[in-house]
Design a protein around this motif. Structure first.
Motif, mmCIF file in Angstrom:
data_model
loop_
_atom_site.group_PDB
_atom_site.id
_atom_site.type_symbol
_atom_site.label_atom_id
_atom_site.label_comp_id
_atom_site.label_asym_id
_atom_site.label_seq_id
_atom_site.Cartn_x
_atom_site.Cartn_y
_atom_site.Cartn_z
ATOM 1 N N ASN A 43 1.172 3.462 2.097
ATOM 2 C CA ASN A 43 1.657 3.786 3.560
ATOM 3 C C ASN A 43 2.594 2.736 3.926
ATOM 4 N N MET B 13 3.038 1.296 20.079
ATOM 5 C CA MET B 13 2.331 0.883 18.624
ATOM 6 C C MET B 13 1.139 0.234 19.137
ATOM 7 N N PHE C 162 -7.675 -1.479 8.241
ATOM 8 C CA PHE C 162 -7.112 -1.778 6.715
ATOM 9 C C PHE C 162 -7.787 -2.823 5.883
ATOM 10 N N VAL D 43 -0.314 -7.917 11.191
ATOM 11 C CA VAL D 43 0.503 -8.039 11.991
ATOM 12 C C VAL D 43 1.160 -6.691 12.085
ATOM 13 N N ASN D 44 0.960 -5.951 13.380
ATOM 14 C CA ASN D 44 1.434 -4.684 13.660
ATOM 15 C C ASN D 44 0.867 -3.514 12.749
ATOM 16 N N VAL D 45 -0.252 -3.868 12.300
ATOM 17 C CA VAL D 45 -1.225 -2.585 11.602
ATOM 18 C C VAL D 45 -2.568 -2.638 12.119
ATOM 19 N N SER D 46 -3.454 -1.784 12.010
ATOM 20 C CA SER D 46 -4.751 -1.421 12.516
ATOM 21 C C SER D 46 -5.668 -2.492 11.775
ATOM 22 N N VAL E 237 -5.411 -11.151 8.203
ATOM 23 C CA VAL E 237 -4.431 -11.569 9.695
ATOM 24 C C VAL E 237 -3.593 -10.221 9.729
ATOM 25 N N MET F 123 0.867 -1.239 -0.054
ATOM 26 C CA MET F 123 -0.031 -0.090 -0.114
ATOM 27 C C MET F 123 0.967 1.165 -0.127
ATOM 28 N N ILE G 281 -2.575 1.184 17.648
ATOM 29 C CA ILE G 281 -3.214 0.285 16.801
ATOM 30 C C ILE G 281 -4.566 0.045 17.330
ATOM 31 N N ASN H 238 -6.977 2.997 17.080
ATOM 32 C CA ASN H 238 -7.528 3.389 15.794
ATOM 33 C C ASN H 238 -8.383 2.164 15.169
ATOM 34 N N VAL I 285 2.374 -0.764 4.129
ATOM 35 C CA VAL I 285 1.543 -1.889 4.459
ATOM 36 C C VAL I 285 1.829 -2.892 3.441
ATOM 37 N N VAL J 66 0.604 -6.359 1.557
ATOM 38 C CA VAL J 66 -0.594 -7.144 1.573
ATOM 39 C C VAL J 66 -0.345 -8.299 0.692
ATOM 40 N N VAL K 50 -1.600 -9.090 6.228
ATOM 41 C CA VAL K 50 -1.383 -7.676 6.201
ATOM 42 C C VAL K 50 -0.295 -7.382 7.208
ATOM 43 N N GLN K 51 0.847 -6.872 6.997
ATOM 44 C CA GLN K 51 1.954 -6.615 7.916
ATOM 45 C C GLN K 51 2.372 -5.152 7.487
ATOM 46 N N GLY K 52 2.833 -4.700 8.787
ATOM 47 C CA GLY K 52 3.427 -3.161 9.007
ATOM 48 C C GLY K 52 4.258 -2.825 10.007
ATOM 49 N N GLU K 53 4.316 -1.734 10.226
ATOM 50 C CA GLU K 53 5.240 -1.106 11.359
ATOM 51 C C GLU K 53 4.259 -0.140 12.299
ATOM 52 N N GLY K 54 2.906 -0.552 12.711
ATOM 53 C CA GLY K 54 2.126 0.427 13.324
ATOM 54 C C GLY K 54 1.208 1.341 12.799
ATOM 55 N N GLN K 55 1.008 1.002 11.244
ATOM 56 C CA GLN K 55 0.414 1.964 10.672
ATOM 57 C C GLN K 55 -1.053 1.954 11.030
ATOM 58 N N ILE K 56 -1.719 3.048 10.876
ATOM 59 C CA ILE K 56 -3.053 3.272 11.390
ATOM 60 C C ILE K 56 -3.799 3.922 10.361
ATOM 61 N N ARG K 57 -5.167 3.864 10.145
ATOM 62 C CA ARG K 57 -5.974 4.434 9.057
ATOM 63 C C ARG K 57 -6.609 5.682 9.298
ATOM 64 N N GLY K 58 -6.258 6.496 8.237
ATOM 65 C CA GLY K 58 -7.194 7.907 8.542
ATOM 66 C C GLY K 58 -8.649 7.664 8.729
ATOM 67 N N VAL K 59 -9.255 9.274 8.787
ATOM 68 C CA VAL K 59 -10.502 8.907 9.276
ATOM 69 C C VAL K 59 -11.682 8.808 8.092
ATOM 70 N N SER K 60 -10.900 9.325 6.706
ATOM 71 C CA SER K 60 -11.649 9.179 5.410
ATOM 72 C C SER K 60 -12.132 7.597 5.167
#
Lengths: 425, 425
Positions: free
Chosen positions: A110, B246, B378, B372-375, B370, A108, B250, B253, A112, A114, A415-425
């Motif tokens: 950001n 983190m 998504f 990992v370290n994301v909200s 599933v 993605m 998460i 969010n 993330v 997938v 779905v893997q990331g490093e703490g990403q969160i999703r915005g409001v929209s």
């Protein structure tokens, strides 16, 4: 009622044990699974005597109850047949493992990641008739695809199936795998079928293998997901532009190669402009093979009284025998309309030399497989190069056409990331 | 009974008309479909006054019958909302056409060419609640994927839906496309839902969009194929190795971004070894956002009486509100076992710094997505880059996770040759 409640408890208990086994199976490597498949093949051959003894009991019961020779033949095992069944397990071991395949993957904006990854279904139920080889085939394909299987064969093969399942379970145990990955469901009466069809949340999919009656019963009564298989009211349409010699060969192969299988032709439709020339030749070729023709008025006028008058039911009948319905149509559109009205969405064929006719037929006929200038007999997992086949789906959801290992799987999004969160929209 | 029979005849007649439209839709080019989608968008904006008048009638009826402000808000249309709905159609026009994609293709040893080609499902039924935008979204996605659609919205939005469908059908007519590609199903009572769920052979798939009650009703009563969507009892598991900052972000969010959607977190599980440190911080962050915590004994001992005691039902509840169940677990395995017992297979998340914990969690949890370290937020077709979403499948058959255009299609095998026939074996 107590009987049905008893069957429900029994089947739900089996299904829960399958679920526990499935959780372990999902984690197995290909090497573990292939080793178990080879061990199962060896064990079946080693246990031939005990399997044949159990089978002899089923055959004796079948003979006593007046079962037809054809059905007895499907039921009967021999050393050679056990060898072939074992070879099929070895064949499945040689196929690629579908589990873990990354079907799609992307990153993605950001960052993330997938990945859509192929994973086992979980618990697969197979409801089938007669043939004991389905017990081993189904168990092998489910094991390779990481699924636990509940095998509900027919009462007529109960002793054979119990012997086969016993050997397979012992082998799993010996390999350190959960024996409950392969379980038989008692076949004393239909209540266990009903229970299996309603084990929602415990059974991930049920696949019926057998005649139209069994399949309709399963589809109409299931609250668990079902894959409809196998009923083939298959048409061969001979276009006005057809190479008639090619059409004769495709027709003969489609009808008489193995009349009892679902990809065999059941209806011939011929364009009016070539009917007077083609139908007498077709009738001779087919009647020489012992085929009984059930024709409309046009066909009988052209071919004569050797053609039985077709009834309304003939157009909707999957004969699975040396019978063929024959009709004359005014146009390709009329052939398509006939097929849309009477086909079962399995396999439909056109023989034509006209590129536009081929295009129109293939786009407008709605079936799992559409053949242009080839025999309908090619609708088969083995012929398509899948290396195995658990059935031919005639539904549109999930799988359509021959089903093998990938069709016994589902996918999950990782779905893997490093703490990403999703915005409001 | 006469009423039900009436509904069956009515719905079957609509479905047959859909089937005829579907045969034509399957042949359309992408250019034809995209032009119609743009024309539909323009027509909706041009007809805003008449749509808003119909919508005002629904809103007035809703207010009179005491509908909550939240539901009135979901029902209500404005010029801006109609503009957004129209924009979504234009967005769909910009997406690739899934139809005609060759999914696989190869040549058999005998020269026969096999292609697996993406084709439309045929007739899609959508059963949904409240929001009139689903009427247009569903119609647009089905048109783009070559399917005819039967739209069974709720009685509460009947006037709005009728106005929208009327505009869309008129536009199809104006484009020379069959108006019956988009049909509304009357919503006077549940009998039309029942009829739609039993239109076997006429409807290829039904997709329910709405709350758990609607979805369970559809899944339990359908004899047509169904894709189960949307119920999300979503868990966030905070592992002993988690980066706690983190994890807090998460968690916040996942819970409070949009509590009413299916990817929102409903249960927090915390590893015992970090529970005393993490839970007070988590409670503060969440309670500051107005979240009511329903905790087990451990959680209440750590956080205090501001945590409501969790009942057995809390672990199975999809709150869709500012509530969160909170439990302490002894290990990752215990977290996985809890999720396997209570999850709905939608989205499950782990926050961890340990690569082995991530691997074990992702392989053993059985869900559409599933994290990992994301909200958990998504899990969404738009976020995944699909450009649109018709729902999030929580079943394993056919589609799992966010569904967009490819998930509204099936495939057919096109098999072409020059007279090849199959041997006996």
């Amino acid at each position: 009622m107590t009987e049905v409640v008893g069957a429900t408890e029994l089947v739900n208990d089996l299904a829960k044990r399958s679920g526990q086994a499935a959780a372990a199976l999902a984690l197995l490597s290909r090497a573990d699974k292939d080793a178990a498949l080879h061990a199962m093949a060896d064990a079946l051959v080693a246990a031939s005597a005990q399997i044949l003894a159990a089978n002899a009991e089923d055959v004796r019961r079948g003979r006593e109850s007046g079962t037809s020779d054809a059905l007895i033949d499907r039921l009967q095992l021999t050393d050679a047949r056990i060898g072939a069944i074992a070879d099929q397990l070895r064949n499945v071991a040689g196929l690629p493992d579908p589990i873990g395949e990354v079907v799609r993957g992307y990153t993605m904006p950001n960052g993330v990641r997938v990945q859509q990854i192929r994973v086992p279904m979980g618990v697969v139920g197979i409801i089938y008739e007669g043939r004991p080889n389905v017990t081993v085939d189904g168990a092998g394909l489910c094991l390779k695809s990481g699924n636990a299987v509940l095998l509900r064969g027919s009462a007529s093969a109960a002793a054979s199936n119990a012997a086969l399942v016993s050997v397979l379970r012992d082998t799993l145990n010996g390999c350190g795998l959960p024996a409950d990955a392969i379980q038989g469901v008692p076949a004393d009466d239909r209540s266990t079928v009903t229970a299996l069809l309603h084990a929602r949340g415990l059974v991930d999919v049920v696949i019926p293998r057998g005649g139209a009656g069994l399949i309709q019963h399963v589809v109409n009564n299931a609250s668990v997901p079902v894959i409809e298989t196998g009923v083939g009211n298959v048409h061969v349409y001979v276009d006005e532009s057809a190479d008639q010699q090619m059409a004769l060969e495709i027709l003969r192969n489609s009808k008489v190669r193995r009349p009892s299988v679902c990809n065999a032709a059941e209806t011939l439709l011929v364009h009016r402009s070539v009917s007077a020339e083609f139908l007498p030749k077709a009738a001779k070729v087919l009647q020489d093979e012992g085929v009984v023709l059930h024709g409309d008025d046009d066909t009988r006028r052209i071919v004569g009284d050797s053609v039985v008058p077709a009834t309304d039911e003939d157009w909707d009948t999957e004969y699975l025998s040396l019978d063929l319905a024959v009709g004359v149509v005014d146009s390709l559109d009329a052939a398509v309309a006939h097929i849309r009205a009477h086909g079962t969405g399995h396999t439909e064929a056109i023989v034509t030399s006209n590129i536009d006719a081929a295009r129109r037929f293939t786009r407008q006929v709605d079936a799992a497989a559409v053949m242009v200038n080839v025999s309908t007999a090619f609708t088969d997992g083995g012929e398509f190069g899948f290396g195995a086949e658990i059935g031919i789906s005639t539904q549109k959801l999930h799988a359509r056409g021959p089903m093998a290992l990938p069709e016994l799987t589902t996918t999950t999004y990782l779905v893997q990331g490093e703490g990403q969160i999703r915005g409001v929209s």
